[in-house]
Each structure stands twice: as C-alpha cells, then as structure tokens.
Design an enzyme around this catalytic site. Structure first.
Site, short mmCIF file in Angstrom:
data_model
loop_
_atom_site.label_atom_id
_atom_site.label_comp_id
_atom_site.label_asym_id
_atom_site.label_seq_id
_atom_site.Cartn_x
_atom_site.Cartn_y
_atom_site.Cartn_z
N TYR A 1 6.64 -11.90 4.29
CA TYR A 1 5.45 -11.29 3.69
C TYR A 1 5.06 -12.12 2.48
O TYR A 1 5.79 -12.14 1.48
CB TYR A 1 5.76 -9.84 3.31
CG TYR A 1 4.65 -9.07 2.64
CD1 TYR A 1 3.32 -9.49 2.68
CD2 TYR A 1 4.93 -7.89 1.97
CE1 TYR A 1 2.31 -8.77 2.07
CE2 TYR A 1 3.93 -7.15 1.35
CZ TYR A 1 2.62 -7.59 1.41
OH TYR A 1 1.63 -6.87 0.79
N THR B 1 0.83 -1.20 0.00
CA THR B 1 0.00 0.00 0.00
C THR B 1 0.86 1.25 0.00
O THR B 1 0.43 2.32 -0.43
CB THR B 1 -0.94 -0.01 1.22
OG1 THR B 1 -1.62 -1.26 1.28
CG2 THR B 1 -1.96 1.11 1.15
N ILE C 1 -3.10 -7.07 9.14
CA ILE C 1 -2.34 -5.94 8.59
C ILE C 1 -3.15 -5.50 7.39
O ILE C 1 -2.89 -5.90 6.25
CB ILE C 1 -0.91 -6.33 8.22
CG1 ILE C 1 -0.20 -6.95 9.44
CG2 ILE C 1 -0.13 -5.12 7.72
CD1 ILE C 1 1.22 -7.42 9.17
N LYS D 1 2.99 -12.19 7.31
CA LYS D 1 1.77 -11.57 6.82
C LYS D 1 1.32 -12.37 5.61
O LYS D 1 2.08 -12.56 4.66
CB LYS D 1 2.01 -10.11 6.41
CG LYS D 1 0.78 -9.46 5.78
CD LYS D 1 1.06 -8.05 5.27
CE LYS D 1 -0.20 -7.48 4.61
NZ LYS D 1 0.03 -6.13 4.03
#
Length: 298
Positions: free
Chosen positions: A132, A44, A204, A161
C-alpha cells in the site's frame, strides 16, 4: 478484469469502539450494490485508533458478517513490524484474500529500507500480500524499480494500491511489472480510466462507500465495453471528488453521507476529526443529491 474494492469506513459506538451491528449495515449496503471487494482497516477505516486486539476482533467480525459474499482485504500496516506481521498472518485463516500493508509511517524510509521491509515481511508471510503506497500519509513513496525487484524476489507480493496525486507514478509501476502476475490499483476514484489504460486492475476508491451503485455500474459497463456509459459514470465520480478536499475528515463525511443514503449508522469519527462544518456538509450533501439524481436519469 477491473474491480472496485471499497476501503470501508469503520463505524464507532459512543465509546469510540467498533460497532458490530452498524458495521454490518455498511457491509450489507456495499455488497447489495455489487462491489467486488472490501478493504477493512485501510486509511478510510481510521485504523490508527485501534489496538492490535481491536483490529483483530473487527477483522474477524467482518469475515463472519460478510461470509464469503465478496472478497475481503485487510489493512495490517503499523509502525511496529511485529504487530504488522502478527496481524497479517492472522487474516489468512479468517478468509481474507490478503493483507494490504502500508510501510512504517513517520520514519521516511528510502528505497533500500523499503525493499528490506517488504522483502522481509513477504518472506515471513509466504502467502499473498499487497503493498500500500500512500506517500501523503507514510512520508515515503515506493519507486517502480523497487516494486519490480520485490515482485521478482517474492512471488507472493501480488499487487499494490497506489494512492498518489500524480497518476504517472502508477503508470511507471504498471510498466515496471509488465509480464508479472501483479495487480495495480489506484487509490483515488478519478484515476480509474488512467489506471486501466496503463494496464492496472481498477480502483480502491473511498467514494465507493457512498456510491457503490455507481461504481459497480461503472465496472460492469467497462466489462461490457459500453464506453458511452463508462464516460458518463466516470464523470459522475469526478464531480464527487471535491468531497476529498473539504478540509476535514473524509471518513466522517463518508459516514454522514451514508446516513443520507439511508444507512442507519453513527457518523462518529476519531478525535480530533469528529466535527464538521455544517454549511460545508450541506454543500456536499447537495452535490451528492445532484449526482444521484442525474444517475437516476441515465
């Protein structure tokens, strides 16, 4: 205890460089609304636009501006292993909890290469790090057995994540790391309750940029075991999920919605995702307004 960590947007000036003052406005808004942590330079955060030096500068300024008011995490993954290693090592001294590392995208790594990549990185870092997993962006998905092997071989790999469309993958990872001190976060906001019921640590989620108040209320209500309120708040987040499917950059949308919420920043996004359909945005803004109005009545 569950957490909401915000994969924060990056605000750019008219030259396409991170704007310190505007980024501070965003972090202040998030902290004021009670988030548990901020992930700087995640997906993001449009990290692909920045050089290593620019990433380091932004991470340093975030550390200075946040000044211990909430936990900080750093997205440090890149195509270049040595750049990833350099940036990951740097964030510890800045006060970050840990780097969160997406695997080298484009190459489509298999499980053997994913193990080698993260095992080598963890042994070079020695301090805590997170994996991630974002198959839609990286071109690969790390398997639960690979995660277990990595965590057993490297105690400093302390979590992951999982940004996956099928939350069953997150459940598989939670099952694989049972008994280990390992945190599993979901990358999509609407998987929060599934995450917790699987033994995960929370979310998250990108929507926390725009509704950190709803998200922090959800975390607090979960801790208080106020399950009626938990369901209602979760439903509000579910109603906002179409924002991710509007056909253009969610980062741009989040920044425009932050402006709608009163955070005075530039909504500029990276090229070629720097334009939006005005009619679609008006629809999203209306959706957010309805959700906020309902939240206000709760």
């Amino acid at each position: 205890m569950p957490k909401i960590i915000v994969p924060v947007v990056t605000v750019f000036d008219h030259n396409g460089k991170p704007d310190r003052e505007d980024n501070r406005k965003v972090s202040d808004f998030l902290i004021r609304n009670g988030v548990d942590g901020i992930l700087v330079l995640g997906s993001t955060g449009e990290f692909t636009e920045l050089t290593v030096a620019e990433k380091r500068d932004l991470l340093q300024t975030y550390a200075e501006d946040v000044a211990g008011r909430t936990e900080l995490y750093a997205g440090t993954g890149s195509l270049n292993f040595h750049q990833t290693l350099e940036l990951s090592q740097a964030v510890y001294d800045m006060g970050y909890r840990a780097p969160m590392v997406i695997g080298p995208y484009y190459y489509g790594l298999d499980q053997a290469h994913l193990f080698t990549y993260y095992d080598t990185l963890a042994k070079h870092l020695q301090r805590d790090m997170y994996i991630y997993n974002f198959p839609a962006r990286s071109g690969h998905s790390i398997a639960a057995d690979t995660v277990r092997r990595l965590a057993e071989a490297n105690p400093n790999i302390i979590g992951l994540k999982d940004s996956v469309s099928a939350p069953s993958h997150t459940n598989e990872i939670c099952r694989a790391v049972e008994g280990l001190p390992f945190e599993v976060y979901s990358g999509f906001d609407d998987q929060y309750l599934y995450n917790l019921s699987s033994g995960g640590a929370g979310s998250i989620g990108g929507l926390a940029n725009v509704v950190p108040d709803i998200w922090s209320d959800l975390i607090r209500s979960t801790k208080e075991q106020n399950f009626g309120r938990v369901i209602k708040l979760t439903n509000l987040l579910h109603r906002l999920m179409p924002i991710y499917d509007m056909g253009f950059s969610s980062s741009l949308l989040f920044k425009k919605l932050l402006v709608f919420r009163g955070v005075d920043i530039s909504p500029k996004a990276i090229f070629p995702f720097d334009e939006s359909d005005n009619a679609a945005f008006e629809a999203v803004k209306g959706l957010l307004a309805d959700v906020l109005a309902e939240y206000g009545r709760m």
